[in-house]
Design a protein around this motif. Structure first.
Motif, PDB file in Angstrom:
ATOM      1  N   UNK A 101       8.489 -45.196 -54.106  1.00 12.80           N
ATOM      2  CA  UNK A 101       7.934 -44.282 -52.830  1.00 12.80           C
ATOM      3  C   UNK A 101       8.817 -42.967 -52.542  1.00 12.80           C
ATOM      4  N   UNK A 102      10.152 -43.102 -52.871  1.00 11.68           N
ATOM      5  CA  UNK A 102      11.020 -42.179 -52.439  1.00 11.68           C
ATOM      6  C   UNK A 102      11.004 -40.659 -53.068  1.00 11.68           C
ATOM      7  N   UNK A 103       9.812 -40.321 -52.953  1.00  9.97           N
ATOM      8  CA  UNK A 103       9.674 -38.699 -53.521  1.00  9.97           C
ATOM      9  C   UNK A 103       9.140 -38.025 -52.746  1.00  9.97           C
ATOM     10  N   UNK A 104       9.249 -36.527 -52.491  1.00 12.54           N
ATOM     11  CA  UNK A 104       8.734 -35.792 -51.871  1.00 12.54           C
ATOM     12  C   UNK A 104       8.074 -34.384 -52.218  1.00 12.54           C
ATOM     13  N   UNK A 105       7.554 -33.692 -51.283  1.00 14.93           N
ATOM     14  CA  UNK A 105       7.135 -32.236 -51.656  1.00 14.93           C
ATOM     15  C   UNK A 105       7.977 -31.293 -50.808  1.00 14.93           C
ATOM     16  N   UNK A 123      11.802 -24.773 -43.692  1.00 12.34           N
ATOM     17  CA  UNK A 123      11.316 -25.689 -45.008  1.00 12.34           C
ATOM     18  C   UNK A 123      10.679 -26.864 -44.363  1.00 12.34           C
ATOM     19  N   UNK A 124       9.676 -27.176 -45.115  1.00 16.65           N
ATOM     20  CA  UNK A 124       8.742 -28.553 -44.910  1.00 16.65           C
ATOM     21  C   UNK A 124       9.135 -29.454 -46.263  1.00 16.65           C
ATOM     22  N   UNK A 125       9.584 -30.794 -45.769  1.00 19.63           N
ATOM     23  CA  UNK A 125       9.576 -31.719 -46.716  1.00 19.63           C
ATOM     24  C   UNK A 125       8.656 -32.907 -46.405  1.00 19.63           C
ATOM     25  N   UNK A 126       7.669 -33.213 -47.095  1.00 13.70           N
ATOM     26  CA  UNK A 126       6.606 -34.244 -47.147  1.00 13.70           C
ATOM     27  C   UNK A 126       6.949 -35.426 -47.749  1.00 13.70           C
ATOM     28  N   UNK A 127       6.859 -36.675 -47.327  1.00  9.35           N
ATOM     29  CA  UNK A 127       7.199 -37.905 -48.045  1.00  9.35           C
ATOM     30  C   UNK A 127       5.616 -38.582 -48.177  1.00  9.35           C
ATOM     31  N   UNK A 128       4.953 -38.288 -49.122  1.00 10.17           N
ATOM     32  CA  UNK A 128       3.565 -38.591 -49.185  1.00 10.17           C
ATOM     33  C   UNK A 128       3.422 -40.464 -49.077  1.00 10.17           C
ATOM     34  N   UNK A 129       4.190 -41.114 -49.478  1.00  9.32           N
ATOM     35  CA  UNK A 129       4.168 -42.683 -49.532  1.00  9.32           C
ATOM     36  C   UNK A 129       4.164 -43.042 -47.993  1.00  9.32           C
ATOM     37  N   UNK A 131       3.412 -41.168 -45.327  1.00  8.08           N
ATOM     38  CA  UNK A 131       2.526 -39.834 -44.716  1.00  8.08           C
ATOM     39  C   UNK A 131       3.591 -39.304 -43.518  1.00  8.08           C
ATOM     40  N   UNK A 132       4.684 -38.995 -44.042  1.00  8.03           N
ATOM     41  CA  UNK A 132       5.705 -38.445 -42.976  1.00  8.03           C
ATOM     42  C   UNK A 132       6.261 -36.893 -43.375  1.00  8.03           C
ATOM     43  N   UNK A 133       6.267 -36.267 -42.332  1.00  6.69           N
ATOM     44  CA  UNK A 133       6.549 -34.860 -43.145  1.00  6.69           C
ATOM     45  C   UNK A 133       7.685 -34.286 -41.782  1.00  6.69           C
ATOM     46  N   UNK A 134       8.685 -33.691 -42.594  1.00  4.86           N
ATOM     47  CA  UNK A 134      10.008 -33.150 -41.902  1.00  4.86           C
ATOM     48  C   UNK A 134       9.710 -31.672 -41.985  1.00  4.86           C
ATOM     49  N   UNK A 145       7.229 -35.916 -38.088  1.00  5.34           N
ATOM     50  CA  UNK A 145       5.918 -36.679 -37.559  1.00  5.34           C
ATOM     51  C   UNK A 145       5.318 -37.668 -38.786  1.00  5.34           C
ATOM     52  N   UNK A 146       5.126 -38.829 -38.283  1.00  7.50           N
ATOM     53  CA  UNK A 146       4.505 -39.722 -39.085  1.00  7.50           C
ATOM     54  C   UNK A 146       3.320 -40.111 -38.722  1.00  7.50           C
TER      55      UNK A 146
END
Length: 282
Positions: A101-105, A123-129, A131-134, A145-146
């Motif tokens: 699960x530790x992958x990002x967009x 920059x935007x970093x999204x953690x799909x697994x 559903x969290x976005x930085x 935001x979670x």
């Protein structure tokens, strides 16, 4: 230039790419291939790239796109770019394959400076697994935001080595040099704890105060770091090159990064642990 409308659009593009990745995540056949540098690529990388490129091309702002999974424009052309998008559609492909699960967009907006180098302005970093976005930028702050919960501002924690020092390392690509550097740190900070974390999440964890430092002594590329650097800088942290200067981009033909150090507490003198003399000795 980076207004709320653009931020929301970029978050949506990253989340759409994440949704595409998750449709493939639990399939038996991930379509794994290997590039010339022996790193893996999957169908998810390529599908997410299609989503991101289509989304960016639909924006009012039309900038060139440099993505890990697209044809890479040569430096003689790239050096002319005043602004461009720097994209890693699936950062942490090995983590994706491993199923942790530790992958990002990662999507970054880059801007050329007077020194001829480019730096991330957003920059935007999204953690799909999860559903969290930085997201964030040096002049914009940094946020997390979670799912659809309330947006929260994030900030690093103060460096207090007498209590604990948490350093982050690569989950899948550790090196002997990184291990040697960690041992040097341990002589200075006996309470050092090294935690393995995948993808751009390492930098995001620094930005939100879950750890103190992330030294990277090993291969990465420009799309691996730019978006997360924007988040770290928005939070008040730093991403430093081997000379202790702000990490920069698009100033050479190669898209490979040098060593770098991510830190949360910018009030510290990090040159005592991060300088060319120390790095050459590893």
């Amino acid at each position: 230039m980076v207004d709320d409308k653009l931020i929301e659009s970029l978050k949506q593009i990253a989340q759409q790419a994440g949704e595409t990745i998750l449709t493939i995540y639990h399939q038996e056949d991930l379509g794994i291939q290997h590039k010339s540098d022996k790193t893996p690529v999957t169908v998810a990388d390529l599908k997410a790239n299609e989503v991101i490129e289509k989304g960016l091309q639909a924006l009012d702002l039309q900038y060139p796109i440099l993505s890990e999974e697209s044809v890479h424009t040569g430096f003689q052309e790239r050096r002319k770019w005043a602004r461009y998008w720097l994209v890693d559609p699936l950062d942490g492909t090995q983590e994706f394959i491993n199923g942790n699960g530790q992958f990002t967009v990662n999507i970054a907006l880059m801007e050329k400076s007077e020194d001829g180098r480019s730096y991330p302005i957003f920059g935007v970093v999204h953690e799909p697994a999860e559903n969290t976005v930085y997201w964030g930028g040096r002049d914009l702050g940094a946020f997390k935001q979670i799912e659809d919960r309330q947006v929260v501002s994030i900030a690093p924690r103060p460096f207090q080595p007498e209590q604990e020092t948490v350093a982050l390392g690569s989950r899948s690509y550790g090196t002997e040099r990184a291990t040697a550097f960690a041992e040097k740190l341990r002589t200075l900070y006996p309470n050092l704890e090294v935690r393995p974390v995948g993808s751009a999440l390492k930098s995001c964890h620094i930005a939100e105060g879950l750890a103190d430092i992330y030294p990277r002594l090993g291969p990465t590329s420009e799309w691996d770091t730019a978006a997360a650097q924007a988040v770290v800088e928005g939070a008040g942290g730093l991403l430093l090159d081997p000379h202790g200067k702000r990490f920069s981009y698009n100033f050479k033909e190669s898209l490979l990064n040098s060593d770098f150090l991510v830190v949360g507490d910018s009030s510290q003198n990090w040159l005592k642990i991060w300088n060319p003399i120390i790095l050459i000795g590893l």
